[in-house]
Design an enzyme around this catalytic site. Structure first.
Site, PDB file in Angstrom:
ATOM      1  N   LYS A   4       0.880  -1.163   0.000  1.00  0.00           N
ATOM      2  CA  LYS A   4       0.000   0.000   0.000  1.00  0.00           C
ATOM      3  C   LYS A   4       0.920   1.215   0.000  1.00  0.00           C
ATOM      4  O   LYS A   4       1.643   1.473   0.959  1.00  0.00           O
ATOM      5  CB  LYS A   4      -0.901  -0.010   1.244  1.00  0.00           C
ATOM      6  CG  LYS A   4      -1.813   1.201   1.376  1.00  0.00           C
ATOM      7  CD  LYS A   4      -2.884   1.218   0.311  1.00  0.00           C
ATOM      8  CE  LYS A   4      -3.795   2.444   0.436  1.00  0.00           C
ATOM      9  NZ  LYS A   4      -4.767   2.327   1.545  1.00  0.00           N
ATOM     10  N   ASP A  96     -15.942   3.711   4.202  1.00  0.00           N
ATOM     11  CA  ASP A  96     -15.804   3.665   2.744  1.00  0.00           C
ATOM     12  C   ASP A  96     -16.076   2.248   2.229  1.00  0.00           C
ATOM     13  O   ASP A  96     -15.294   1.683   1.459  1.00  0.00           O
ATOM     14  CB  ASP A  96     -14.402   4.124   2.323  1.00  0.00           C
ATOM     15  CG  ASP A  96     -14.332   4.519   0.844  1.00  0.00           C
ATOM     16  OD1 ASP A  96     -15.410   4.730   0.238  1.00  0.00           O
ATOM     17  OD2 ASP A  96     -13.215   4.635   0.305  1.00  0.00           O
TER      18      ASP A  96
END
Length: 334
Positions: A4, A96
């Site tokens: 990431k 989210d």
């Protein structure tokens, strides 16, 4: 493994460490992407390592205007519900939830995992800005346009998004563009919700069967105080979710398997007591998995001894100017 990666020009070190810490804390759950204790920064980027998902994300599997087969959607529902319940119990809110943030490990979704905690917040904190993707936002978040207004961050925000995700998986479409008063489709839904027993469902909802429509009535309650928990979906696994199709079209891409899921007495007993804190959603997932799959798929992962990640009290994370991070933790022993 996967990395990431975050641009240091757009991400503060605090935000990077917050996401890394939340991801690491939550990754002991089998339906949340595993985060390893490896993080570093370069001159331009922050990065930390995670489990690799070779099959991509859930969004890439949804056939437009058709949706996924019913049994596939039910498998996703149980696993995502389990992950959200775990996040809620840890005192966090994802903020989210969408198919792009749900990674899949096989095309039939026997194993799916929630990822991306960049917007996540501690439950009970206050926000003045909208967070998440517009189409999946709860109305109380969508209507937060004035910076003088505030919203208490709560797990019901994730439940609403979860409901929209399930609708998209079943139909291959959105029920509306955004949950605001200027959206005609949303207004029709609100009117129906307020007169649920007397009004016919709006056109987009008529392809779904009464049992699952009742499920959506709970997940997408306009008043967040009456909204169901994510585990509410487990009460509807024995229902048909999509209208059956003629046998001549069985096997067509995007159509549901017409086989009804029959729960055993033990699974039904656990589902009936899902609100009891003594019954974990992970146990329910295990008990029901044989009813939601037609084969003997089982996902296994080596976990730290004694559930180490769940016993982390105060993670001690030190980041320096070298390309390394040192992660330590104080844990309860015994």
């Amino acid at each position: 493994m996967a990395l990431k990666v975050m641009d240091r020009k757009k991400t503060s070190e605090f935000s990077f460490l917050k996401e890394f810490s939340m991801s690491f804390l939550l990754s002991s759950h089998p339906n949340i992407i595993e985060t390893y204790g490896i993080a570093f920064k370069t001159g331009d980027y922050f990065a930390f390592s995670q489990e690799l998902s070779v099959a991509g994300d859930l969004f890439s599997l949804i056939p437009p205007n058709d949706g996924l087969p019913e049994d596939t959607v039910k498998r996703c529902a149980v696993q995502i519900s389990s992950a959200l319940d775990f996040i809620d119990r840890k005192g966090l809110v994802h903020l989210d939830i969408k198919p792009e943030n749900i990674l899949v490990f096989d095309k039939d979704c026997h194993c799916v995992k929630l990822t991306d905690f960049g917007l996540s917040r501690v439950k009970g904190t206050v926000t003045k800005v909208r967070s998440g993707s517009v189409s999946y936002m709860a109305p109380e978040m969508s209507q937060l346009t004035n910076h003088q207004e505030t919203l208490l961050v709560d797990s019901t925000l994730d439940v609403w998004s979860f409901g929209i995700v399930l609708y998209c998986l079943l139909t291959g479409d959105f029920p509306w563009q955004s949950a605001v008063s200027t959206d005609e489709d949303y207004n029709c839904f609100v009117e129906w919700q307020n007169n649920f027993e007397s009004l016919e469902p709006p056109a987009p909802w008529r392809t779904l069967l009464p049992g699952v429509v009742k499920m959506f009535h709970g997940l997408l309650a306009i008043d967040c105080k009456t909204r169901d928990k994510s585990t509410g979906v487990l009460m509807f696994l024995g229902e048909y979710w999509k209208k059956q199709i003629p046998k001549s079209t069985e096997g067509t891409l995007g159509h549901a398997d017409a086989t009804k899921v029959n729960l055993s007495e033990e699974s039904a007993r656990i589902a009936a007591n899902v609100s009891d804190s003594s019954v974990s959603t992970t146990s329910l997932l295990s008990a029901m998995s044989c009813h939601l799959t037609s084969d003997s798929f089982e996902y296994e992962r080596e976990e730290p001894p004694n559930d180490l990640k769940d016993n982390v009290l105060n993670p001690l994370i030190h980041i320096d100017d070298e390309i390394s991070v040192h992660v330590g933790a104080e844990v309860e022993i015994g």
